[in-house]
Design a protein around this motif. Structure first.
Motif, PDB file in Angstrom:
ATOM      1  N   THR A  89       0.833  -1.210   0.000  1.00  0.00           N
ATOM      2  CA  THR A  89       0.000   0.000   0.000  1.00  0.00           C
ATOM      3  C   THR A  89       0.860   1.249   0.000  1.00  0.00           C
ATOM      4  O   THR A  89       0.629   2.181  -0.780  1.00  0.00           O
ATOM      5  CB  THR A  89      -0.940  -0.010   1.215  1.00  0.00           C
ATOM      6  OG1 THR A  89      -1.759  -1.184   1.155  1.00  0.00           O
ATOM      7  CG2 THR A  89      -1.830   1.221   1.247  1.00  0.00           C
ATOM      8  N   GLU A  90       1.886   1.281   0.863  1.00  0.00           N
ATOM      9  CA  GLU A  90       2.785   2.440   0.915  1.00  0.00           C
ATOM     10  C   GLU A  90       3.531   2.604  -0.398  1.00  0.00           C
ATOM     11  O   GLU A  90       3.747   3.731  -0.858  1.00  0.00           O
ATOM     12  CB  GLU A  90       3.777   2.307   2.073  1.00  0.00           C
ATOM     13  CG  GLU A  90       3.145   2.423   3.444  1.00  0.00           C
ATOM     14  CD  GLU A  90       2.524   3.795   3.690  1.00  0.00           C
ATOM     15  OE1 GLU A  90       3.117   4.815   3.270  1.00  0.00           O
ATOM     16  OE2 GLU A  90       1.434   3.836   4.286  1.00  0.00           O
ATOM     17  N   THR A  91       3.922   1.509  -1.012  1.00  0.00           N
ATOM     18  CA  THR A  91       4.578   1.581  -2.319  1.00  0.00           C
ATOM     19  C   THR A  91       3.637   2.232  -3.330  1.00  0.00           C
ATOM     20  O   THR A  91       4.038   3.092  -4.108  1.00  0.00           O
ATOM     21  CB  THR A  91       5.000   0.175  -2.798  1.00  0.00           C
ATOM     22  OG1 THR A  91       5.882  -0.395  -1.836  1.00  0.00           O
ATOM     23  CG2 THR A  91       5.692   0.226  -4.148  1.00  0.00           C
ATOM     24  N   GLY A  92       2.382   1.839  -3.296  1.00  0.00           N
ATOM     25  CA  GLY A  92       1.389   2.435  -4.191  1.00  0.00           C
ATOM     26  C   GLY A  92       1.204   3.913  -3.940  1.00  0.00           C
ATOM     27  O   GLY A  92       1.078   4.707  -4.879  1.00  0.00           O
ATOM     28  N   TYR A  93       1.203   4.320  -2.668  1.00  0.00           N
ATOM     29  CA  TYR A  93       1.046   5.744  -2.343  1.00  0.00           C
ATOM     30  C   TYR A  93       2.202   6.582  -2.885  1.00  0.00           C
ATOM     31  O   TYR A  93       2.030   7.754  -3.179  1.00  0.00           O
ATOM     32  CB  TYR A  93       0.944   5.954  -0.839  1.00  0.00           C
ATOM     33  CG  TYR A  93      -0.364   5.509  -0.221  1.00  0.00           C
ATOM     34  CD1 TYR A  93      -1.561   5.531  -0.937  1.00  0.00           C
ATOM     35  CD2 TYR A  93      -0.404   5.051   1.088  1.00  0.00           C
ATOM     36  CE1 TYR A  93      -2.746   5.114  -0.366  1.00  0.00           C
ATOM     37  CE2 TYR A  93      -1.593   4.643   1.677  1.00  0.00           C
ATOM     38  CZ  TYR A  93      -2.759   4.682   0.945  1.00  0.00           C
ATOM     39  OH  TYR A  93      -3.922   4.276   1.517  1.00  0.00           O
ATOM     40  N   MET A  94       3.381   6.000  -2.988  1.00  0.00           N
ATOM     41  CA  MET A  94       4.549   6.745  -3.470  1.00  0.00           C
ATOM     42  C   MET A  94       4.547   6.899  -4.991  1.00  0.00           C
ATOM     43  O   MET A  94       5.321   7.669  -5.533  1.00  0.00           O
ATOM     44  CB  MET A  94       5.846   6.058  -3.027  1.00  0.00           C
ATOM     45  CG  MET A  94       6.108   6.188  -1.545  1.00  0.00           C
ATOM     46  SD  MET A  94       7.740   5.583  -1.106  1.00  0.00           S
ATOM     47  CE  MET A  94       7.504   3.824  -1.191  1.00  0.00           C
ATOM     48  N   CYS A  95       3.698   6.155  -5.671  1.00  0.00           N
ATOM     49  CA  CYS A  95       3.649   6.239  -7.131  1.00  0.00           C
ATOM     50  C   CYS A  95       2.950   7.519  -7.565  1.00  0.00           C
ATOM     51  O   CYS A  95       1.980   7.955  -6.952  1.00  0.00           O
ATOM     52  CB  CYS A  95       2.896   5.036  -7.704  1.00  0.00           C
ATOM     53  SG  CYS A  95       3.741   3.468  -7.461  1.00  0.00           S
TER      54      CYS A  95
END
Length: 109
Positions: A54-60
């Motif tokens: 989820t955090e990886t997705g937020y950084m996109c």
């Protein structure tokens, strides 16, 4: 019970229009289930993995694609390239993926 779970999953909605995608999703699901069984993941570990994704997705963003970077870190593009550019037996592999030797190391020889 654990063995039957992937068998009960249905991907017919994908298979009707994209058979190859259905095959890939089914294989991914089987391997993911096998991984979870192998490591005997706890609820906390599963949630930590979900938080990480989820955090990886937020950084996109439109210009920053962190999932591509994550796949690079995990070595997936090199594996895909190797699979799709197989050489006949006995032909040496390219050294293109290897880190270049620093100039000062060459000078020390």
């Amino acid at each position: 019970m654990l063995q039957a779970i992937p068998d009960r999953l249905q991907f017919g909605f994908v298979e009707k229009t994209h058979p190859r995608t259905a095959q890939v999703v089914e294989s991914l699901t089987r391997h993911l289930h096998a991984f979870v069984k192998e490591v005997e993941a706890t609820h906390e570990e599963w949630l930590a993995g979900i938080r990480f994704l989820t955090e990886t997705g937020y950084m996109c963003t439109e210009w920053r694609h962190e999932f591509i970077l994550l796949s690079d870190i995990l070595g997936v593009p090199m594996l895909v390239d190797a699979i799709n550019n197989r050489r006949p037996s006995g032909v040496p592999h390219s050294r293109a993926f290897l880190r270049p030797e620093p100039a000062d190391a060459r000078e020390r020889r």
